[in-house]
Write a protein that holds these residues in place. Sequence first.
Motif: not given
Length: 541
Positions: A498-499, A503-505, A509-512
């Motif tokens: 979560a860091s 929620p905004q990313t 539809g983005q995963l970092y």
Amino acid sequence: MVANYQHPGIYIREIPNARSIQGASTSVAAFIGTAESGPYKTPALVTSWNAYTRQFGNLTWYGFMSWAVYEFFQEGGTHCYIVRTTDSGQGAVATASIGNITLKAASVGIWGNSLQVCITHGSPGKATGGGSSDQTPIFNLLVVVADSVINPTQAPTDQATLLLIAYVKQNALSKTSINNSSYYVLEAYNGFTVPDASFQTRINTHSMFIRVPTTDTMRPVNTPTPLPFNNGRNPTWDFQGALDTLATVQELSLLAMPDTVGVTDDSGAADTITQSQLANQGLSTCQDLESLFYVIDPPFGLNMSGVLSFKNGTPAPNSSQSGRAINSSYGALYYPWAWIFNPLSNSNVPIPPSGPVLGRYASTDTSMGVWKSPAGVTDGAMRTVTALFAQLTDSDQETLNPNGINALRNLINYGNVIYGARTVSQHRQWTYLSVRRLFIFVEQSLKNGLQWVAFEPNDQTLWAAVTRDIDAFLTVLWGQGALLGAAAQEAFFITCDASNNPPQTRALGQLYIDIGLAPVYPAEFVIIRITQKTAVPDSGS
């Protein structure tokens, strides 16, 4: 999937294991250049030198790609892709006619205009130097070059002549007299009776200078004076068009464009400015694809000042013009040129360094791993290189190393070796090619191995699965010696939670996934401390 149990009994359900991430390929090279035959601008896989000759032809003088591929396999490469370039200019092959037979130079360009051909009488295994009109059933064919070409009154500057001069002198070819004029015999083919299919096959498979496109049934007449080849013109190779095709091949990891060294200016001299532009085109392609590493060839005939000017984009001595600086972590430059042995002609041939160097890349990747620099007296040993164009010293390398130019050196007891492991980048983080290639390997392996992640729910379950898979992959790398650290936790870190996925990313539809690696740097400078211990006098004496 939620289990749906409708009746009492035993149910079997297969639970998927952790998805393993497979290491990406690191030793598949792409060679771009000119060839005798084969499709244009279509990457073709070859797995041996014999496979190359079946599709693209044999070794040809001034066809540098053929020699590079030959050396790649000789030095440990196992498979590569060939991209044959097209000519966007007015290139032509030099030709000569003997009766009804037309002979051609082995490759396109003005270099063929220096060749001459001679038909002599003789017996099998013996070539006479005369051109007597006394016809015998047996004839010999000689490929010669005039003494005036090899020993001109004024020092030549055109590359084609300089290469021929270097070849004649390196192989200590002796002069012969034909009709009271002096020539050097480049090749001799003896014992023919008719120029039939066997005549054609023998020359086309053994000669690096000429080809026989047509045959005849009549013995050609002797030539009292050697007949010249003419009408050869230099091509304009479309390297960019060939580079554009590489995006269609997913397993590529290395790149060479040996025929860039054949680019000359209007006078025939090596065009270092255009060659530096082509080097930057290759680097740009590697950076865009993020999966390729380019081994760059220097222009022919450069001294120390010349190769520094080529690399740094500064004017060469006695010149006001300069090319573009070569600066990227996606490539390496090697100097000087090398000599290799051609078993078909029993002679040494000059070639740019990319072929044997890439062979050592592929061999080291297989035996050690991409994180090991293909350099030194073991992994950098070029066993098929017979000599180097320049004998570099320690002081020479003190100049080359800081400028990102890797030296090829002849070391006592070890022979000819690669003795440099740097990229052409001026960024300190990417000084060493093993570091850049390790990151390419990890990035491409993760890119390929994490395709399943797309379209999965972006939640804690996915984050844990991704972290687990990457951790397993990097732990194996650490265990193999690719990463530095006494424990895996010191060698790398992975953050996927979560860091870094607020929620905004996630709404976008983005995963970092943040990954840090501690690469192992090569021991480029080995420091040996020697202390002399002096015996302490006995105090009781």
